[in-house]
Design a protein around this motif. Structure first.
Motif, short mmCIF file in Angstrom:
data_model
loop_
_atom_site.label_atom_id
_atom_site.label_comp_id
_atom_site.label_asym_id
_atom_site.label_seq_id
_atom_site.Cartn_x
_atom_site.Cartn_y
_atom_site.Cartn_z
N THR A 1 50.87 6.43 30.10
CA THR A 1 49.89 7.30 29.43
C THR A 1 49.24 8.28 30.40
OG1 THR A 1 48.10 5.69 29.68
CG2 THR A 1 49.39 5.59 27.65
N THR A 2 49.74 8.30 31.63
CA THR A 2 49.28 9.28 32.62
C THR A 2 50.12 10.55 32.43
OG1 THR A 2 48.74 7.52 34.19
CG2 THR A 2 48.98 9.74 35.09
N PHE A 3 49.49 11.63 31.98
CA PHE A 3 50.22 12.87 31.77
C PHE A 3 49.29 14.06 31.97
CE2 PHE A 3 48.66 11.40 27.72
CZ PHE A 3 48.15 12.53 27.12
N SER A 4 49.87 15.23 32.01
CA SER A 4 49.14 16.48 32.12
C SER A 4 48.31 16.54 33.40
CB SER A 4 48.32 16.72 30.85
OG SER A 4 47.91 18.06 30.78
N ALA A 5 47.00 16.71 33.27
CA ALA A 5 46.15 16.84 34.46
C ALA A 5 46.16 15.57 35.30
CB ALA A 5 44.72 17.19 34.05
N ALA A 6 46.23 14.41 34.65
CA ALA A 6 46.29 13.15 35.41
C ALA A 6 47.62 13.04 36.16
CB ALA A 6 46.12 11.96 34.46
N ASN A 7 48.68 13.60 35.59
CA ASN A 7 49.97 13.65 36.27
C ASN A 7 49.87 14.52 37.53
OD1 ASN A 7 52.94 13.13 36.19
ND2 ASN A 7 53.03 15.34 35.97
N LEU A 8 49.18 15.64 37.42
CA LEU A 8 48.94 16.50 38.58
C LEU A 8 48.14 15.76 39.64
CD1 LEU A 8 49.04 19.22 40.07
CD2 LEU A 8 47.01 19.89 38.75
N TYR A 9 47.12 15.02 39.20
CA TYR A 9 46.29 14.23 40.12
C TYR A 9 47.15 13.23 40.89
CZ TYR A 9 42.37 11.27 41.59
OH TYR A 9 41.47 10.54 42.32
N ALA A 10 48.04 12.52 40.18
CA ALA A 10 48.92 11.56 40.83
C ALA A 10 49.87 12.25 41.81
CB ALA A 10 49.71 10.78 39.78
N SER A 11 50.35 13.42 41.45
CA SER A 11 51.24 14.18 42.33
C SER A 11 50.53 14.59 43.61
CB SER A 11 51.75 15.43 41.59
OG SER A 11 52.45 16.28 42.47
N ILE A 12 49.30 15.07 43.49
CA ILE A 12 48.53 15.48 44.66
C ILE A 12 48.25 14.28 45.55
CG2 ILE A 12 46.27 16.34 45.42
CD1 ILE A 12 46.32 18.16 42.89
N ALA A 13 47.89 13.15 44.94
CA ALA A 13 47.64 11.93 45.71
C ALA A 13 48.88 11.53 46.49
CB ALA A 13 47.20 10.81 44.78
N LYS A 14 50.02 11.54 45.85
CA LYS A 14 51.27 11.14 46.50
C LYS A 14 51.59 12.09 47.65
CE LYS A 14 55.65 9.22 45.41
NZ LYS A 14 56.12 8.17 44.58
N GLU A 15 51.37 13.38 47.44
CA GLU A 15 51.62 14.37 48.49
C GLU A 15 50.71 14.14 49.70
OE1 GLU A 15 51.83 19.23 49.00
OE2 GLU A 15 51.59 18.36 47.02
N LEU A 16 49.51 13.63 49.45
CA LEU A 16 48.55 13.35 50.52
C LEU A 16 48.78 11.99 51.16
CD1 LEU A 16 45.29 14.72 48.87
CD2 LEU A 16 46.56 15.72 50.79
N GLY A 17 49.77 11.24 50.67
CA GLY A 17 50.07 9.94 51.24
C GLY A 17 49.25 8.80 50.65
N ILE A 18 48.56 9.06 49.56
CA ILE A 18 47.80 8.02 48.88
C ILE A 18 48.76 7.26 47.97
CG2 ILE A 18 45.94 7.56 47.23
CD1 ILE A 18 44.63 10.18 48.27
N PRO A 19 48.88 5.93 48.13
CA PRO A 19 49.84 5.17 47.32
C PRO A 19 49.53 5.24 45.83
CG PRO A 19 49.05 3.86 49.18
CD PRO A 19 48.18 5.08 49.11
N VAL A 20 50.60 5.40 45.05
CA VAL A 20 50.51 5.41 43.60
C VAL A 20 51.14 4.11 43.11
CG1 VAL A 20 51.18 6.62 41.48
CG2 VAL A 20 50.63 7.92 43.55
N ILE A 21 50.36 3.31 42.38
CA ILE A 21 50.84 2.02 41.90
C ILE A 21 50.74 1.97 40.38
CG2 ILE A 21 50.18 0.86 44.05
CD1 ILE A 21 47.75 -0.31 42.59
N GLY A 22 51.45 1.05 39.77
CA GLY A 22 51.38 0.88 38.32
C GLY A 22 52.71 1.16 37.68
N GLY A 23 52.73 2.13 36.77
CA GLY A 23 53.94 2.55 36.09
C GLY A 23 54.11 4.05 36.25
N ASN A 24 55.35 4.51 36.20
CA ASN A 24 55.62 5.94 36.35
C ASN A 24 54.84 6.73 35.30
OD1 ASN A 24 57.38 5.26 38.39
ND2 ASN A 24 59.21 5.54 37.15
N SER A 25 54.34 7.89 35.71
CA SER A 25 53.61 8.74 34.77
C SER A 25 54.58 9.41 33.82
CB SER A 25 52.77 9.78 35.53
OG SER A 25 53.61 10.72 36.17
N SER A 26 54.06 9.96 32.74
CA SER A 26 54.91 10.57 31.72
C SER A 26 55.11 12.06 31.92
CB SER A 26 54.32 10.32 30.32
OG SER A 26 54.46 8.96 30.00
N GLY A 27 54.50 12.63 32.93
CA GLY A 27 54.75 14.03 33.23
C GLY A 27 53.82 14.98 32.53
N GLY A 28 54.34 16.16 32.31
CA GLY A 28 53.54 17.23 31.74
C GLY A 28 52.98 18.06 32.87
#
Length: 128
Positions: free
Chosen positions: A29-56
Protein backbone atom coordinates in the motif's frame (compact mmCIF):
# COMPACT_ATOMS: atom_id res chain seq x y z
CA UNK A 1 10.37 11.60 -21.29
CA UNK A 2 9.05 12.24 -24.77
CA UNK A 3 12.23 13.94 -25.96
CA UNK A 4 14.75 12.47 -23.48
CA UNK A 5 14.87 15.61 -21.36
CA UNK A 6 15.93 15.09 -17.74
CA UNK A 7 16.08 17.44 -14.77
CA UNK A 8 17.87 16.77 -11.48
CA UNK A 9 16.95 18.57 -8.28
CA UNK A 10 19.11 18.79 -5.18
CA UNK A 11 17.72 19.60 -1.77
CA UNK A 12 20.10 20.77 0.91
CA UNK A 13 19.63 21.83 4.48
CA UNK A 14 21.71 23.68 7.02
CA UNK A 15 20.27 21.53 9.81
CA UNK A 16 22.35 18.70 11.21
CA UNK A 17 20.79 15.28 10.71
CA UNK A 18 19.80 13.35 13.80
CA UNK A 19 22.26 10.55 14.50
CA UNK A 20 19.79 7.63 14.55
CA UNK A 21 19.61 4.28 12.83
CA UNK A 22 16.70 5.02 10.51
CA UNK A 23 14.57 2.34 8.84
CA UNK A 24 11.67 2.73 6.41
CA UNK A 25 8.76 0.27 6.59
CA UNK A 26 6.92 -0.22 3.29
CA UNK A 27 4.15 -2.48 2.00
CA UNK A 28 2.04 -3.04 -1.09
CA UNK A 29 0.00 0.00 0.00
CA UNK A 30 3.08 2.23 -0.27
CA UNK A 31 2.63 4.19 -3.50
CA UNK A 32 2.90 7.63 -5.06
CA UNK A 33 4.56 10.12 -2.68
CA UNK A 34 5.33 7.38 -0.15
CA UNK A 35 6.99 5.43 -2.97
CA UNK A 36 9.16 8.48 -3.68
CA UNK A 37 9.98 8.70 0.04
CA UNK A 38 11.12 5.05 0.06
CA UNK A 39 13.20 5.65 -3.07
CA UNK A 40 14.95 8.66 -1.53
CA UNK A 41 15.61 6.71 1.68
CA UNK A 42 17.13 3.82 -0.26
CA UNK A 43 19.30 6.21 -2.28
CA UNK A 44 20.57 7.69 1.00
CA UNK A 45 21.44 4.23 2.31
CA UNK A 46 18.55 4.04 4.78
CA UNK A 47 17.34 0.40 4.90
CA UNK A 48 13.86 -0.27 3.54
CA UNK A 49 12.11 -3.19 5.23
CA UNK A 50 8.68 -4.79 4.91
CA UNK A 51 7.15 -5.47 1.52
CA UNK A 52 7.92 -4.03 -1.89
CA UNK A 53 6.08 -0.79 -2.61
CA UNK A 54 3.47 -0.62 -5.36
CA UNK A 55 5.08 2.23 -7.25
CA UNK A 56 3.52 5.25 -8.80
CA UNK A 57 5.84 8.01 -9.86
CA UNK A 58 4.13 10.20 -12.39
CA UNK A 59 3.00 13.45 -10.85
CA UNK A 60 -0.52 14.63 -11.52
CA UNK A 61 -1.73 17.71 -13.30
CA UNK A 62 -4.94 19.51 -12.43
CA UNK A 63 -6.95 21.32 -15.07
CA UNK A 64 -9.66 23.69 -13.81
CA UNK A 65 -11.89 24.71 -16.72
CA UNK A 66 -14.61 27.32 -16.30
CA UNK A 67 -17.82 26.02 -14.77
CA UNK A 68 -16.44 24.44 -11.60
CA UNK A 69 -15.22 21.16 -13.05
CA UNK A 70 -11.83 19.67 -12.28
CA UNK A 71 -9.86 17.28 -14.45
CA UNK A 72 -6.97 15.42 -12.83
CA UNK A 73 -4.53 13.71 -15.18
CA UNK A 74 -1.25 11.88 -14.89
CA UNK A 75 1.59 13.88 -16.45
CA UNK A 76 4.65 12.72 -18.34
CA UNK A 77 6.82 13.92 -15.45
CA UNK A 78 8.24 10.58 -14.23
CA UNK A 79 10.13 10.54 -10.93
CA UNK A 80 13.34 8.53 -11.16
CA UNK A 81 16.55 7.68 -9.35
CA UNK A 82 19.71 9.03 -10.96
CA UNK A 83 22.47 6.41 -11.12
CA UNK A 84 26.00 6.83 -12.47
CA UNK A 85 26.91 4.20 -15.08
CA UNK A 86 30.64 3.40 -14.88
CA UNK A 87 30.68 1.83 -18.37
CA UNK A 88 29.28 4.85 -20.21
CA UNK A 89 30.57 7.45 -17.73
CA UNK A 90 27.15 9.05 -17.72
CA UNK A 91 24.02 9.15 -15.60
CA UNK A 92 20.97 6.95 -16.15
CA UNK A 93 17.51 7.73 -14.84
CA UNK A 94 15.70 4.67 -13.48
CA UNK A 95 11.97 5.11 -13.06
CA UNK A 96 10.49 4.25 -9.67
CA UNK A 97 7.09 3.75 -11.33
CA UNK A 98 6.98 0.02 -10.57
CA UNK A 99 7.93 0.23 -6.92
CA UNK A 100 10.89 -0.02 -4.58
CA UNK A 101 12.36 -3.38 -3.65
CA UNK A 102 12.92 -3.82 0.07
CA UNK A 103 16.32 -4.61 1.57
CA UNK A 104 14.74 -7.01 4.05
CA UNK A 105 11.41 -8.74 3.47
CA UNK A 106 8.94 -9.20 6.34
CA UNK A 107 6.14 -11.77 6.31
CA UNK A 108 3.98 -9.90 8.85
CA UNK A 109 4.27 -6.12 8.90
CA UNK A 110 2.32 -5.93 12.16
CA UNK A 111 4.59 -8.31 14.10
CA UNK A 112 6.81 -6.17 16.34
CA UNK A 113 9.12 -9.11 17.06
CA UNK A 114 9.72 -9.68 13.33
CA UNK A 115 10.40 -5.97 12.77
CA UNK A 116 12.88 -5.91 15.67
CA UNK A 117 14.57 -9.06 14.33
CA UNK A 118 14.92 -7.46 10.89
CA UNK A 119 16.44 -4.30 12.37
CA UNK A 120 18.87 -6.30 14.52
CA UNK A 121 19.88 -8.42 11.52
CA UNK A 122 20.59 -5.34 9.41
CA UNK A 123 22.53 -3.64 12.21
CA UNK A 124 24.59 -6.79 12.80
CA UNK A 125 25.42 -7.04 9.09
CA UNK A 126 27.00 -3.60 9.33
CA UNK A 127 29.37 -4.73 12.10
CA UNK A 128 30.67 -7.84 10.32
Amino acid sequence: PLDGTAVTYYIESEYDAYDYNWFILTSSTTFSAANLYASIAKELGIPVIGGNSSGGASSIGVILPFGGSAVIISTNNVLSTRVFNEDTQSYEYLSIEYGIEVDYNLTNLLDDDEIIEAIETILNEGTE
